[in-house]
Enzyme design. Sequence first.
Site, PDB file in Angstrom:
ATOM      1  N   ASP A 222      19.380  15.042  -5.493  1.00 40.31           N
ATOM      2  CA  ASP A 222      19.966  14.716  -6.784  1.00 40.31           C
ATOM      3  C   ASP A 222      21.493  14.799  -6.718  1.00 40.31           C
ATOM      4  O   ASP A 222      22.060  15.604  -5.982  1.00 40.31           O
ATOM      5  CB  ASP A 222      19.427  15.716  -7.814  1.00 40.31           C
ATOM      6  CG  ASP A 222      19.895  15.437  -9.220  1.00 40.31           C
ATOM      7  OD1 ASP A 222      19.526  14.381  -9.763  1.00 40.31           O
ATOM      8  OD2 ASP A 222      20.624  16.280  -9.778  1.00 40.31           O
TER       9      ASP A 222
ATOM     10  N   GLU B  13      21.240  10.429  -4.129  1.00 46.03           N
ATOM     11  CA  GLU B  13      21.536   9.698  -5.360  1.00 46.03           C
ATOM     12  C   GLU B  13      23.046   9.596  -5.538  1.00 46.03           C
ATOM     13  O   GLU B  13      23.719  10.575  -5.786  1.00 46.03           O
ATOM     14  CB  GLU B  13      20.932  10.422  -6.571  1.00 46.03           C
ATOM     15  CG  GLU B  13      21.224   9.721  -7.889  1.00 46.03           C
ATOM     16  CD  GLU B  13      21.022  10.594  -9.111  1.00 46.03           C
ATOM     17  OE1 GLU B  13      20.683  10.051 -10.178  1.00 46.03           O
ATOM     18  OE2 GLU B  13      21.222  11.828  -9.012  1.00 46.03           O
TER      19      GLU B  13
END
Length: 618
Positions: free
Chosen positions: A331, A360
């Site tokens: 993330d 990400e």
Amino acid sequence: MYRKQLFLLSLLLMLLQTAAFAQNNKLRVEPSFWWTGMKDSNLQLMLHGNNISTMQPVFNYAGVEVKDVVKVNSPNYLFLNLNISGAKPGKFNIQLKQGNKTVHRYSYELKQRAAGSANRQGFTSSDVMYLITPDRFANGNPKNDSVKDMADKLNRNDRSGRHGGDIAGIIQNLDYIKDMGFTALWVNPVLENDQPKVSYHGYSTTDYYKVDPRFGSNEEYLELSKQAKQRDIKLVMDMVLNHIGSKHWWMDDLPTEDWLNFQDEYKTTNHRREAIQDPHASEYDYQLQTEGWFVESMPDLNQENELLATYLIQNTLWWIEYADLGGIRMDTYSYPDPEFMSEWTRRVMDEYPNFNIVGEEWSLNPAIVSYWQRGKKNYNGYVSYLPSLMDFPVQNAMVEALRDDEKSWDTGWLKLYNTLATDFLYPEPENLVVFPDNHDMDRIYTQLNQDADLTKQAIAYILTTRGIPQLYYGTEILMHNSEKGDHGIIRTDFPGGWSGDKVNAFTGKGLTKEQLDMQQYMKKLLNWRKDAKVIHTGKLTHYAPYKGVYVYFRHNGPEKVMVILNKNELPYELELEKFAPQLQGVKQTTDVISGKAYNLNQSKLALPIKAPLILELK
């Protein structure tokens, strides 16, 4: 009588004090166990207990060497730096002594590493990921819907509340996932999120070594991995190293004065990810990007602290080894300290050379995204070891291409064509993860204005272009969100995952004709793709779009697949002359989707209206 009552009261107080002391004096050791045979033989143990910095750690185990003992600002921590290169699997006691008195005793275990663990294969372009938000997929164990002493209780009527989905629900429906044709499973974070509210999504970690009890247990997560592996499905863990939840146990007793960024003065990130690469960026913008907090309930970790950095790296290795992971999705990759992320990926990939990690970086600019991929020669000398990234530029271009008309020279399919043409920026474009949507954006069916025909073309593209496809749960039944941008609705419950659901997507009961059609469409394509090696590793050659039609080939020597994406709502005949180099010697072909035969030994090909064709050229 009075003396007896007084005695009982005194006894009760003594028992309560003893219990409180035992609770306060409990020793926490992280990681709680480790493995022999790791490439890196160094091991850092974080010990936490009441006033333990005044105590002396003592143990004796052959092959385990104490390099140093680190004390920090808080008196309740000790960090033991060990070298275990000569150790064999086994258990030994770690004692903390106050003078001659043993105050704590902890039985530590070095486990035997599984054979071949270092050579595990991560997800590749031969895989297709199924992304699941566990709280919203299936409730396999209603007994864990709410947990005593955890504030965020079950409330299915609250779009931002906990709905009860869990690991057991995923395990119970693995056969559905396998039958659909998925080969990898990315599950949104399952670690403990003991936050007062909106904890269902999992991105506010409060314990890095513990699965949230409302999802299950560490043992159930391991069982999910085992059951998935038996079905040839790899488990991809969603990790968060940038921040924690405000109720993480550290927050009651931070180890050092610099454990967090802006530890004494909360500041919000500016989300200016470009500042990391921008040669003109101010130090102020750079610092706020990498050190600012997302929100006040998500304290930002300072990975420049070496003790914390080692803790986070070891935690990652622990979960790979313990849960037999087939990959990691990281993330907010560009938000932590960049040098730490370089070292984190280096350490993981050094330990597991065939592993895969997708980061990400939510930017629509390929130049920004490509900066983070392994092998990229960056102007500022930054070296990354990250194998894969989420391809947000292609996702955005695909949606705009499908929604736009084809009336102008720079609209429609050209947006996707032009974006794919920037692949020269990436060292490994074939290792990017491509997707129509995910848990943080509107459903693809919503983005395409609930047009099932365009949604089919999006799926066809994602499953045949270069890269590693990822699809979000519910896309196969045209799930949509009535209120755009509302995460609670985007992550709505999968029908059939709860007892009493009138619609069951696992069995097809109650689905509309259009939903069943999409489900079967995806199932056919996914299972075909499993064995289509030319799609996994073949070269991609595309032709400039013309009159609403985009054509590309995947080819690997004699193996070829021709993909035709047609947005025209009226009959259209595609001229075949310019594709002659690819079509040479091919007279007949069959569409993978419909099974219909097509004659290519002619000058034009009549296309199905507003639909894709996937033609195997043999």
